[in-house]
Design a protein around this motif. Structure first.
Motif, short mmCIF file in Angstrom:
data_model
loop_
_atom_site.label_atom_id
_atom_site.label_comp_id
_atom_site.label_asym_id
_atom_site.label_seq_id
_atom_site.Cartn_x
_atom_site.Cartn_y
_atom_site.Cartn_z
N THR A 129 0.70 -6.13 -0.03
CA THR A 129 0.68 -7.47 -1.01
C THR A 129 1.50 -7.58 -1.80
O THR A 129 2.73 -7.11 -2.43
CB THR A 129 -1.10 -7.49 -2.47
OG1 THR A 129 -1.89 -6.70 -1.61
CG2 THR A 129 -1.34 -8.47 -3.06
N GLY B 240 -2.06 -1.35 -2.41
CA GLY B 240 -2.04 -3.07 -1.66
C GLY B 240 -1.69 -3.36 -0.70
O GLY B 240 -0.80 -4.74 0.13
N SER C 39 0.37 -2.46 -7.51
CA SER C 39 -0.93 -2.17 -6.47
C SER C 39 -1.77 -1.31 -7.44
O SER C 39 -3.02 -1.64 -7.75
CB SER C 39 -0.49 -1.86 -5.59
OG SER C 39 0.04 -3.25 -5.69
N LYS D 86 -4.00 -2.14 -10.37
CA LYS D 86 -5.04 -3.61 -10.06
C LYS D 86 -6.37 -2.51 -9.91
O LYS D 86 -6.62 -1.34 -9.15
CB LYS D 86 -4.58 -4.13 -9.24
CG LYS D 86 -3.60 -5.19 -9.99
CD LYS D 86 -3.77 -6.91 -8.88
CE LYS D 86 -2.53 -7.63 -10.28
NZ LYS D 86 -3.12 -7.18 -11.39
N LEU E 17 -7.42 -6.27 -7.51
CA LEU E 17 -6.19 -6.40 -5.66
C LEU E 17 -6.36 -7.77 -4.73
O LEU E 17 -6.54 -8.45 -4.54
CB LEU E 17 -6.06 -5.82 -5.33
CG LEU E 17 -5.41 -5.13 -3.95
CD1 LEU E 17 -3.13 -5.60 -5.13
CD2 LEU E 17 -4.99 -4.06 -3.48
#
Length: 185
Positions: free
Chosen positions: A57, A118, A154, A157, A162
């Motif tokens: 991400t 992520g 990441s 979260k 996320l």
């Protein structure tokens, strides 16, 4: 000085394995061109004409949007230590989104089932041209390690947080093109 090859040779694969960073370049038929750095630890050679990288991400998802419009992509590795060289991989890409059967299969076979925090997709690239060039103009850098920032962000979260971030930032490109990240199959 540039040399072209129809596929990756063993010497290319060996050299790629010693690099720390690569860049992806993509563009839709209209709009902006995107260039993004990626850690070489996310890259895998799956065959002489097939490579992939596991994509985490980020603040946008331009590559996925672009390849839905026009599935061409260029990857560039450049030596920042040791002898100079640049290696470009040209091809067509497919985004395999997290949670799909194709993603799970390639994660298992190409990445040993290891998924970084992520992770959002794997980009699979069918290679149609490899080009090497001198790299004489690339400056030397000292590699000191990978940055933990993206993994730490990441990991901080929840899965719901996320996904909310991805839905807000990763579903449409800067030019308004859909990325397909949450398309129903």
């Amino acid at each position: 000085m540039a040399k072209q090859f129809p596929a990756l040779l063993d010497q290319h694969i060996d050299w790629i394995g010693r690099q720390h960073i690569f860049f992806t370049a993509s563009a839709a038929p209209t709009g902006r061109v995107n260039v993004s750095p990626r850690p070489a630890t996310a890259f895998r050679v799956l065959g002489p004409n097939l490579v992939a990288y596991l994509d985490q991400t980020g603040s946008s998802n331009e590559t996925a949007a672009h390849i839905r419009q026009l599935n061409r992509i260029t990857l560039m590795f450049c030596a920042v230590e040791g002898p100079p060289q640049i290696l470009r991989i040209y091809g067509s890409a497919t985004a395999l989104h997290r949670g799909t059967g194709d993603y799970d299969a390639l994660l298992a076979s190409g990445f040993g089932g290891e998924e970084p925090a992520g992770a959002r997709q794997i980009l699979r690239i069918d290679v149609d041209l490899v080009q090497t060039s001198c790299g004489y103009g690339v400056p030397l850098f000292d590699y000191s390690g990978e940055r933990p920032s993206l993994d730490n962000w990441s990991k901080a979260k929840t899965p719901e947080e996320l996904e909310a971030y991805q839905r807000e930032k990763n579903t449409v490109s800067l030019d308004g093109f859909a990325t397909g990240l949450f398309d129903e199959a």
